[in-house]
Each structure stands twice: as C-alpha cells, then as structure tokens.
Motif scaffolding. Structure first.
Motif, PDB file in Angstrom:
ATOM      1  N   VAL A  33       1.827   6.088  -1.794  1.00 16.87           N
ATOM      2  CA  VAL A  33       0.661   5.333  -1.366  1.00 16.87           C
ATOM      3  C   VAL A  33      -0.212   5.043  -2.578  1.00 16.87           C
ATOM      4  O   VAL A  33      -0.251   5.822  -3.536  1.00 16.87           O
ATOM      5  CB  VAL A  33      -0.136   6.115  -0.292  1.00 16.87           C
TER       6      VAL A  33
ATOM      7  N   GLY B 153      -6.491   5.943  -3.307  1.00 16.63           N
ATOM      8  CA  GLY B 153      -7.658   5.455  -2.601  1.00 16.63           C
ATOM      9  C   GLY B 153      -7.348   4.750  -1.296  1.00 16.63           C
ATOM     10  O   GLY B 153      -8.264   4.305  -0.612  1.00 16.63           O
ATOM     11  N   TYR B 154      -6.054   4.590  -0.955  1.00 15.47           N
ATOM     12  CA  TYR B 154      -5.661   3.898   0.274  1.00 15.47           C
ATOM     13  C   TYR B 154      -4.909   4.829   1.220  1.00 15.47           C
ATOM     14  O   TYR B 154      -4.154   4.374   2.079  1.00 15.47           O
ATOM     15  CB  TYR B 154      -4.779   2.695  -0.069  1.00 15.47           C
ATOM     16  N   GLU B 155      -5.112   6.135   1.071  1.00 20.80           N
ATOM     17  CA  GLU B 155      -4.430   7.099   1.928  1.00 20.80           C
ATOM     18  C   GLU B 155      -4.748   6.826   3.406  1.00 20.80           C
ATOM     19  O   GLU B 155      -5.888   6.527   3.761  1.00 20.80           O
ATOM     20  CB  GLU B 155      -4.852   8.523   1.556  1.00 20.80           C
TER      21      GLU B 155
ATOM     22  N   LYS C 214      -0.291  -4.451   3.059  1.00 20.80           N
ATOM     23  CA  LYS C 214      -0.392  -4.914   1.683  1.00 20.80           C
ATOM     24  C   LYS C 214      -1.837  -5.205   1.344  1.00 20.80           C
ATOM     25  O   LYS C 214      -2.652  -5.525   2.215  1.00 20.80           O
ATOM     26  CB  LYS C 214       0.454  -6.177   1.466  1.00 20.80           C
ATOM     27  N   VAL C 215      -2.153  -5.140   0.060  1.00 15.19           N
ATOM     28  CA  VAL C 215      -3.470  -5.499  -0.416  1.00 15.19           C
ATOM     29  C   VAL C 215      -3.323  -6.730  -1.317  1.00 15.19           C
ATOM     30  O   VAL C 215      -2.439  -6.790  -2.175  1.00 15.19           O
ATOM     31  CB  VAL C 215      -4.144  -4.330  -1.174  1.00 15.19           C
TER      32      VAL C 215
ATOM     33  N   ALA D 202      -8.214  -5.427  -6.340  1.00 15.05           N
ATOM     34  CA  ALA D 202      -8.221  -5.792  -4.923  1.00 15.05           C
ATOM     35  C   ALA D 202      -9.298  -6.836  -4.639  1.00 15.05           C
ATOM     36  O   ALA D 202     -10.421  -6.751  -5.146  1.00 15.05           O
ATOM     37  CB  ALA D 202      -8.459  -4.554  -4.068  1.00 15.05           C
TER      38      ALA D 202
ATOM     39  N   ILE E  70       0.840  -1.203   0.000  1.00 15.72           N
ATOM     40  CA  ILE E  70       0.000   0.000   0.000  1.00 15.72           C
ATOM     41  C   ILE E  70       0.863   1.236   0.000  1.00 15.72           C
ATOM     42  O   ILE E  70       0.579   2.232  -0.699  1.00 15.72           O
ATOM     43  CB  ILE E  70      -0.962  -0.010   1.201  1.00 15.72           C
ATOM     44  N   THR E  71       1.947   1.216   0.747  1.00 13.77           N
ATOM     45  CA  THR E  71       2.874   2.347   0.776  1.00 13.77           C
ATOM     46  C   THR E  71       4.286   1.857   0.442  1.00 13.77           C
ATOM     47  O   THR E  71       4.648   0.709   0.725  1.00 13.77           O
ATOM     48  CB  THR E  71       2.896   3.014   2.165  1.00 13.77           C
TER      49      THR E  71
ATOM     50  N   GLN F   5      -3.644   4.306   5.063  1.00 14.63           N
ATOM     51  CA  GLN F   5      -3.559   2.885   5.367  1.00 14.63           C
ATOM     52  C   GLN F   5      -2.131   2.393   5.138  1.00 14.63           C
ATOM     53  O   GLN F   5      -1.299   3.068   4.533  1.00 14.63           O
ATOM     54  CB  GLN F   5      -4.523   2.085   4.479  1.00 14.63           C
ATOM     55  N   SER F   6      -1.842   1.198   5.614  1.00 15.63           N
ATOM     56  CA  SER F   6      -0.513   0.609   5.438  1.00 15.63           C
ATOM     57  C   SER F   6      -0.663  -0.891   5.229  1.00 15.63           C
ATOM     58  O   SER F   6      -1.765  -1.435   5.238  1.00 15.63           O
ATOM     59  CB  SER F   6       0.361   0.889   6.660  1.00 15.63           C
TER      60      SER F   6
ATOM     61  N   LEU G 130      -5.877  -1.035  -9.540  1.00 13.20           N
ATOM     62  CA  LEU G 130      -5.046  -0.224  -8.663  1.00 13.20           C
ATOM     63  C   LEU G 130      -4.146   0.714  -9.467  1.00 13.20           C
ATOM     64  O   LEU G 130      -3.563   0.332 -10.487  1.00 13.20           O
ATOM     65  CB  LEU G 130      -4.179  -1.109  -7.773  1.00 13.20           C
TER      66      LEU G 130
END
Length: 808
Positions: A389, A392-394, A399-400, A447, A377-378, A396-397, A461
C-alpha cells in the motif's frame, strides 16, 4: 453557432485577408517596380550597407565554423543593410557554396523577413530535402524534422561550431540556443558530415547556425511584435562598439515571447538572453565569448493517432476542465526548460603557415517535464518489487491520480582543437575533440486534489519509504575523437582533392536504481572509424562539379537502449534494453554540379546505406499522458535520389527560388517484432516522402520588401509495414513590409506583416511515434504481431503577426 459554421466564417475571413495581402503585394511590385526601373541604379537607400569588419577570422573547427569568414564579412549587415541583401540569390535562400558536398544555406537577408518566433528548423524548411514539422508559431519543445529521410536524432545540430542537440536523446534544442534576430545564417549539409564536426549522432546531415558578430559602433536593435493566438515578442539588442582602443566589442540581447496554444487550452512563454564579447589580438587572431540562456514553459500539445485526427481534427488536445481521474487535464501536462550555453572561440595565427583554433564549451539543460498518471494504491510495483500500500493510504484501495513530475538535468562540456598547416598548394589539418556528459532523471508523483490541483509543498508518493517512480537513472558519456585531413589544390586552384580520417572512441554507462532492474547497470565502449574522400573541379569560374564518398555514425540514443524502465502497474518493463547496442553507420556518395550567374543552380545525385538503423520513437504509457522513448531496430536501409535548387539574382528588385527532391528508400531486411519477424524487406522507410519541393519569390527595393514561400511535402508512411500514412500537404507563407524614413536620425525603423500558413490548411506535418504495423497480422513464422498506434504532429494553424522594429 456550430463549430462548422465557425470554421466556414474563419476560412472566409482568411481568404479575404489573403486576397487583400496579395493585392497589396502585387500593387507594391507593379507601382514601385515601374517607378524604380528607370533609375534603379540611382536610387539611394535610407541607410548604406555596413562595411566589413577591420580584420577577419581564420576558419575554425567544424563544418559550422567553415563559413565563419563569410559571416565576418557581413557581420554588421543587420536588418537594414538592404544594399547587401539585394545581392543574395533567391531572396537569401541560395547562398553561393564551393565545398565539394551538397550544402544549402539561408542568409540574414531571408531570416530578417520571417516571423521572429519560429525556430531555426522552420527557417530552413524551403531548402531541398528538408522536412520540418511545424507545430506552432512559437515552440519551446523539441522538434521533428527529416533531411533525406533521416530524422532529427540522426542530424547534427551545431551553433557556433558547438553541438546543441540533447546530448543523450539527440533531440534538437535549436530554438533554445539563439534568437532569430541574432542569427547570421543557417546552413544545411544534406548528405555528409564534416570530419572535424564535434558530433556522435550525425549520420549524413548537419544543421549549422552562426550568430552575428559584435558591431564596430555603439548602437542596437529593437522589435515589438504581436499577432493571432495572443502571440507577442519583445526583443532588444545593445552593441558597445569598440571599447576605447582595446579592439574589444560586445553585444547583449534580451527577448520575451509568449502565446496561447492555437490548439486546445494552455500557453507557451520564453525568456532568452544572447551575449557575445570579441577581442581581436592581431590580424587573423581573435577570441570571443558566446553566451546564451533560455527559460521557458509550455503546456504540451497532445499528439493524435490517425483515428483521433480523423474524428476530432484540430480540436484534439488536452482537456480544458478537470474531472476526477482525468490524466489528460492540460494544467498537469507541461514542460519547463532551462538552458545555459557558453563557448570561447580562440583563433590564433601562429606563423605564416600555421593557424590554431581552440574552443572550450559547456551546455547545461534541466527540466522538469510533467504528465498526468494514475498510481495503484495497493498492489503496485517499484521496479519488479510489489508494494502492499502507498504510505499514508492505509485502508484505502483503487488508484490515485497524480501529477507525474520528471525532474531531469544534464551537463555536457568539452573542447575542440584544430591545427592547420597551409602551404601554397596544400592544407594539412590535425584535430582533436573531447566531450563529457552526464544525465540524471527520475519521477516524483504528487496526488491531485478533487479540483486537479497540487503543490511542491506536498510530499510526493512513497511506498515503504521509497519514492514511487518508473525509473531513477544516471547516464554518463565520454567521447574522444582524433583525426587528420589533407587538402590538395592543383591546376591553379581548379582541382581540389580532400582526404581525411577520424577515429572516435566513446564510452556510455547507464544505471537504473530500481529494485530488480535487470540489468541494473550497462555500458559499452565504441570505436568508430570514419574515412572520407572529396573532390571538386571548377570547369569555369562559374561552373563547378564535385563528388564525395563519406562515412559517419550515430551512437544509440538515450538511456533506454541500455537499462529498462517500468510502470507502477506491472513487474514487466515498459521498455527493455536493445538487443544490439551497435552504433548506426552511414556510408554515402554524392555527385553534384553548381552554376553561378544571373541564375544560380545547384543539383546533386546521392546514395547512402545505413547499417544497424535505429528509428527513434515515442509512445504513451497506457492510461496516462506519460511519453516514453523507444528505439525500433530497423536493420539496414538504402536510399538514393536527386535534389536541386535554383535561384535568381534580383531583377527589377525581384528574385525567385525553387527547390525539389526525389527520394527513394528501401528497408533492407525483415524486422524483428519480438514475437516474430515482419516482412518489411523492400518497404519504404517511414517518414521519407518520395517528393518534396518549395517555391519562393522575393521583392526588395530597399524601401518596400516582401517574401512568398510555397512548400509541398509528399505522403509519408508511419509504419515499417507501410500500412498507415499521412497524405501530402501544401502550405504557403507571406511576409510584407516597408522601411520607414529615418528623418536624418540614427533611428532606422521598419514595419512588417507575416502570414504563416495563410491558407489555413489543417494537416498532419510529421510523425512523432512510429510503429511496426498498424494492423494485427501474422509474422513470417506464423506468430501474431500486435498492431502499433503511430502518433502524429499537427501542423501549425494560420498565424498573422505584425512587427515594428528599428536599428539605432
């Protein structure tokens, strides 16, 4: 009940079924053999053999098309032309050959008795020198095979004289080209490549498939099959016969086949269409259109390492239930394949001496291939560029977990042309081939939900508005080849001398559209001269000796030798361009002997050298199920050996066949492992067993028929250091059936039972991912070389299949 108890009961059931089938086969042979021995010459089959077509075609370009006249002569000998089948030596496994090269062939007589869902590469598994990695009773994926130690990417595959391997990876798409019910023959040229063949990836072997021709009369053929693993196939072919008095004939067929994966969860499904339209302009002049379409889907088999195989056996595969973060969930590991094939044969007799062949063709293939993966994610990477990042996942940390969809498409078009000038003692041929191909491929990451689901309706993504992908490549390839061949016949046709030369000019260009990719664009021009000389002498009408010296080449496979590919976890490429982009070059020699009679014999000694040897391999990206292609630069290689096959003509309706090969290979240099050189000089080439062989037995009295095949493959190394291998194995197949009465109608039915791997042997059939060394060790200069993890193809399980079919 434990898994072991289940296996014991399953094995017991298979043994009882095997015993019953063998007893049935023996009783058929004994009772029917005795009954027909006294008046075998008087017995009348339910249907007479079909006659040959009115006009035959001249030989066309390519080694595959060289046998076209023979196929025309038996073009209408389909499922029930039993009289013609009985004259095939070895049950159709040993077709008479006269070319001054090693050639083996399976005929329609043999093909019609096999499981209709297996691929053409499985049909040739009993021929000398052939190793076919059988993964399942039905398969839509690319296949693994070797011929005289050369893998599938070094073997040319032709269908109706047209190349049908993947134009860039060289993986064979044989099962996508044609249904087995429409195959007239499959020919293997084990140790040389015809100069006229439109190939740039064939070192020293060609697999050539020929389709049946349209029938003179209106009719058709249908079969319905079902078996273990929910295996099923439905096939229908319709023949128009001659349309009016136009000398136009056509057929079209449709098939559907499906099965559950025999190992782990998932399924496979295939839809296929074949069509052929033929127009005869004049004696020895004709045109015909060949068309094929395939749409298929398959959940992927997971290839185990040796440790995983030893621990889990055949239970090793993708997971049936999804848990959060699981990239090995079977529903996210699948392949979709679409193939459209078209070619137009044109053969024209211009004069008494001149014959012209022109054949334009095109092949379109597309995916996607889907795998499981995880994306940071980051702090992940797009090429060498780090992103902060995912969009849309700001906040968060971690993995997706994603479905990694790899859309790909490619198109290859070209044409072959050949002009033959034939006099009483000489045939001079001029030929030209042009090919243009393009390939594009990238990744979209979707995802997964908490239940492992996803949809194309989702947004894939991105990071900073850029698609998250490990590669976004475009490759083009263009080939021009021109050549000349001269055949001289002397001593009343007993002595044949054949000399030829081809010059191939190819250009390959690849681009990698990722930030920081180095190189972003790469390409190379190739010029490959390939001379050859062949000679044969007929000692008698039944005995022939031959010798040849041939050359051929193989361009680097795929786009990975030219540009890098990346993971999303590092700026370091997951694969880097090859240091040496030279083509692999083959120089081979053969000496052979053939005898034709009640017992037919074919034997040869062979030797070849490879320079700039490139081993095509694949490996999983760490922490994912994503397969990446890699090339191992193995330098030089030398091989020599003996091969032979023996087949008998039918005696009391029984014919026998046996084949075998001894192969000795030797790596010619120490291989660069990146950090050091490994002492591989003198080691055996991986994937090349020293011993292999097969035995076949066929019974066919035009009412009852049966076929038994026993095969052996010796141990195979999977690393260049020869420190890991898979053991040798044996498999056996049994096919039995009966032609049913037609009751004076046009319908000619039959029933058949096929047992594949009837002993239920669990085995590793071939190597999918080769390695340099299986253990960490010091190189020649004292530096550490890390261990590789070879992966393997698991051989198909026991499969039973029953078929009801009919000509009408």
């Amino acid at each position: 009940m434990t898994s072991r108890q289940n296996n014991v009961q399953s094995m017991s059931l298979r043994r009882r079924l095997l015993s019953s089938c063998i007893m049935m086969m023996c009783s058929v042979v004994v009772t029917e053999g005795e009954a027909f021995a006294a008046h075998s010459g008087k017995h009348q089959p339910h249907r007479k053999a079909a006659t040959a077509q009115k006009a035959s075609k001249p030989a066309a370009t390519g080694s595959a098309v060289a046998s076209r006249n023979q196929i025309e002569a038996r073009s209408k000998a389909e499922e029930l032309s039993v009289t013609g089948q009985q004259h095939n030596a070895g049950g159709g496994l040993l077709v008479r050959q006269t070319a001054p090269v090693s050639v083996s062939e399976v005929s329609r007589a043999y093909i019609s008795k096999q499981v209709s869902t297996i691929s053409p590469t499985q049909l040739i598994a009993s021929l000398p020198g052939v190793q076919a990695g059988n993964e399942g009773p039905i398969n839509t994926e690319t296949e693994t095979m070797h011929i005289r130690g050369l893998d599938q990417t070094q073997i040319g595959f032709l269908f109706e004289g047209v190349p049908v391997s993947d134009a860039f990876s060289y993986a064979p798409w044989a099962s996508s080209m044609v249904d087995n019910e429409n195959l007239a023959s499959v020919k293997v040229t084990q140790g040389s490549v015809d100069l006229t063949a439109p190939l740039y990836n064939a070192d020293g072997a060609i697999v050539s498939m020929q389709e049946i021709r349209p029938s003179d009369k209106v009719g058709g053929y249908i079969d319905l099959s079902g078996g273990t693993h929910s295996l099923q196939k439905e096939f229908l072919r319709l023949n128009t016969g001659e349309i009016g008095h136009s000398d136009v004939r056509a057929f079209a067929s449709f098939s559907h086949s499906a099965a559950n994966l025999w190992r782990g969860p998932g399924n496979v499904e295939r839809y296929h269409v074949d069509a052929n339209v033929e127009k005869r302009w004049a004696p020895n002049s004709s045109s015909d259109i060949v068309f094929g379409y395939t749409r298929s889907h398959q959940n992927i088999y997971r290839n185990p390492s040796l440790a995983q195989w030893n621990q889990n056996g055949t239970s090793f595969n993708y997971d049936g239930k999804y848990t959060e973060g699981d990239t090995n969930y079977y529903k996210i590991n699948e392949r979709f394949t679409n193939v459209i094939f078209g070619a137009i044969h044109n053969d024209f007799k211009l004069s008494r001496e001149l014959t012209l062949h022109v054949e334009p063709y095109t092949t379109f293939q597309s995916g996607p291939n889907n795998y499981g993966s995880t994306i940071p994610i980051t702090g992940g990477y797009l090429g060498t560029q780090r992103y902060d990042v995912l969009d849309g996942y700001e906040g968060q940390s971690g993995k997706v977990t994603v479905e990694s969809v790899h859309p790909w498409k490619q198109n290859t078009s070209g044409f072959t042309t050949n002009l033959d000038w034939k006099t009483s003692h000489n045939t001079l041929s001029l030929f030209y081939w042009y090919s243009y191909g393009g390939h594009t491929e990238f990744q979209n990451q979707y995802a997964l939900s908490s239940g492992g689901n996803w949809s194309y309706a989702q947004k894939y993504l991105t990071a900073n508005g850029i698609r998250v992908t490990g590669y976004q490549e475009n490759t083009i390839q263009q080939v021009n080849a021109i050549g000349i061949d001269d055949k001289l016949s002397l001593l009343g046709g007993k002595l044949l001398l054949d000399a030829g030369f081809k010059a191939s000019m190819a250009y390959v260009s690849a681009t990698q559209n990722l930030p920081g990719a180095d190189p972003y664009k790469a390409g190379k021009n190739y010029f490959e001269p390939t001379p050859q000389f062949l000679a044969s002498y007929h000692i008698t009408k039944a005995d022939q000796v031959y010798m040849n010296a041939t050359t051929s080449y193989r361009l680097p496979a795929g786009w990975s030798p030219y540009v890098p590919q990346y993971s999303m976890t590092s700026a370091t490429p997951s694969s880097t361009p090859a240091k040496n982009l030279g083509a692999e070059y083959f120089i081979g020699e053969e000496v052979g002997f053939r005898h034709n009679g009640p017992i037919n014999i074919s034997a040869s000694w062979f030797h070849y050298n490879l320079t700039n040897h490139q081993i095509s391999s694949s490996s999983y990206l760490p922490g994912t199920s994503v397969l990446i292609s890699t090339q191992i630069a193995a330098g030089g290689e030398e091989a020599w050996g003996f091969q032979g096959e023996v087949g008998t003509r039918p005696w009391h309706h029984i014919s026998a066949y046996a084949s075998g090969q001894f192969l000795h290979t030797r790596i010619g240099n120490n291989v660069d492992a990146g950090t050091d050189y490994l002492p591989t000089k003198g080691k055996q080439d991986p994937g090349a067993p020293k011993w292999s062989g097969a035995i076949g037995l066929t019974y066919d009295d035009s009412v009852y028929f049966g076929n038994f095949n026993f095969r052996y493959q010796g141990q195979q190394y999977s690393t260049l250091m020869n420190d890991q291998k898979i053991p040798g194995y044996v498999t056996a197949d049994l096919n039995i059936g009966r032609t049913l009465p037609s009751f004076h109608t046009r319908i000619h039915p039959k029933v058949m039972l096929n047992l594949v791997n009837m002993g239920g042997v669990n085995y590793l059939s071939s190597i999918s991912g080769f390695g340099l060394t299986a253990v960490k060790q010091k190189g020649i200069f004292g530096n550490t070389v890390n261990a590789s993890t070879p992966t393997y193809v698991v051989g198909s399980a026991f499969t039973a299949m029953a078929t009801v079919s009919a000509d009408f």
